[in-house]
Design an enzyme around this catalytic site. Structure first.
Site, PDB file in Angstrom:
ATOM      1  N   ALA A 154       0.661  -1.115  -0.137  1.00 49.56           N
ATOM      2  CA  ALA A 154      -0.204  -0.451  -0.224  1.00 49.56           C
ATOM      3  C   ALA A 154       0.940   1.083  -0.171  1.00 49.56           C
ATOM      4  CB  ALA A 154      -1.055  -0.356   1.438  1.00 49.56           C
ATOM      5  N   LYS A 155       0.453   2.612  -1.243  1.00 51.01           N
ATOM      6  CA  LYS A 155       1.168   3.687  -0.908  1.00 51.01           C
ATOM      7  C   LYS A 155       0.974   4.130   0.106  1.00 51.01           C
ATOM      8  CE  LYS A 155       3.152   7.007  -4.479  1.00 51.01           C
ATOM      9  NZ  LYS A 155       4.750   6.398  -4.235  1.00 51.01           N
ATOM     10  N   ALA A 156       1.028   4.434   0.990  1.00 50.27           N
ATOM     11  CA  ALA A 156       0.692   5.283   2.332  1.00 50.27           C
ATOM     12  C   ALA A 156       1.562   6.315   2.887  1.00 50.27           C
ATOM     13  CB  ALA A 156       0.297   4.300   3.849  1.00 50.27           C
ATOM     14  N   TYR A 160       6.396   6.652   4.384  1.00 57.94           N
ATOM     15  CA  TYR A 160       7.261   7.977   4.669  1.00 57.94           C
ATOM     16  C   TYR A 160       7.930   8.035   5.375  1.00 57.94           C
ATOM     17  CZ  TYR A 160       6.438   6.444  -0.439  1.00 57.94           C
ATOM     18  OH  TYR A 160       6.245   5.812  -1.803  1.00 57.94           O
TER      19      TYR A 160
END
Length: 311
Positions: A154-156, A160
């Site tokens: 998941a690009k959450a 980051y």
């Protein structure tokens, strides 16, 4: 004047695109997002792999139990509308969905889900000369998170924080980027890029199970490499393989295809962009700038020539 923001289905002025200080996302990192590029091709402005990016946004939202009130067709249309509304013929695109203001606490289920799309002009992420000359990087002191701790596919936004630690250390140490290892000590990825090693004509990259984000540019480069007869292996890569590689390069929406010239001050190959990296760069840019699109990766948008807004 900066382009308007698409916010929950309506365009609002850039200066008015605000969230409440008690929004859940600010306190707990509860957002999912995408990074996409629109290129000025010889056939006109085109977005690279728009549907795949927006499907990943929906998949990321599903993992985090965010119910978006938009389907894939509506989201892709909103991106196209935002670009056309901006007048930009080439831009970076940032769709984001996040938990807004509501009950405070770790449980986000009663907080509203907001969605926005912004576009702006953005050049080469790792520097204007990086595509040809390469970048200097270091192996990070921070590892990539272990499997089953955070959902790495998941690009959450919360993921980051790990990447920011890596990037800040690299910059403070005079490097452009850091390479993260897994908790078992194998090569994972950069702070915001996937990584490829070239050795004896074969390409190697970390598998998805190593808590990498399986990048859309990564999958595109794999396809382009295999079409040109190269073998691509997704496998365990020990740290020392970085130092003895013939070539290294990053891939990503922001980084595109960027060669690496040194790692921890070890010179990679001859210390310049390698021939396979250059070949794959050319193949990539033939698509995104030349408009050569046998894979149907481009979505063209209707922005008249000379329509760019003042930056």
């Amino acid at each position: 004047m900066k382009p308007d923001i698409w916010f929950n289905g309506e365009f609002i002025p850039y200066e008015e695109a605000q969230v409440h200080v008690l929004s859940h996302v600010l306190h707990y990192g509860s957002s999912v997002f995408e990074g996409i590029r629109c290129y000025e091709t010889e056939e006109g402005p085109a977005v690279f792999r728009l549907e795949e990016h927006m499907q990943r946004l929906l998949d990321s939202a599903k993992v985090y139990r965010m119910e978006l009130p938009y389907d894939l067709d509506e989201l892709t249309a909103a991106v196209v509308d935002t670009i056309e509304h901006s007048g930009l013929r080439e831009c970076y695109i940032r769709p984001i969905s996040f938990r807004g203001a509501g009950p405070m606490g770790v449980n986000p289920l009663d907080n509203p889900v907001e969605t926005a799309i912004a576009v702006w002009e953005w050049g080469q992420y790792l520097g204007e000369e990086a595509l040809e000359q390469g970048v200097d990087v270091e192996v990070a002191s921070w590892n990539r998170m272990a499997p089953n701790t955070f959902p790495a596919m998941a690009k959450a936004g919360g993921n980051y924080l790990n990447a920011s630690l890596v990037k800040m250390d690299a910059v403070k140490n005079g490097k452009m980027e850091g390479i993260m290892l897994t908790t078992d000590g194998y090569v994972a990825e950069g702070s915001g890029e996937n990584l490829f090693i070239v050795k004896n004509g074969t390409l190697y990259t970390a598998p998805a199970g190593f808590s990498i984000l399986p990048g859309i540019t990564r999958s595109s480069v794999i396809a382009l490499a295999e079409e040109r007869g190269y073998t691509v292996e997704e496998t365990k890569i020990p740290r020392e393989a970085l130092y003895t590689a013939d070539e290294l390069f990053f891939t990503g929406t922001a980084a595109e295809v960027t060669p690496i010239r040194t790692v921890d001050d070890y010179e990679i190959g001859p210390g310049t962009r390698g021939p396979i990296t250059e070949e794959l760069q050319d193949a990539f840019f033939d698509v995104v700038r030349g408009g050569e699109d046998p894979h149907d990766w481009l979505t063209f948008v209707d922005v008249p020539a000379g329509a760019e807004m003042e930056a």
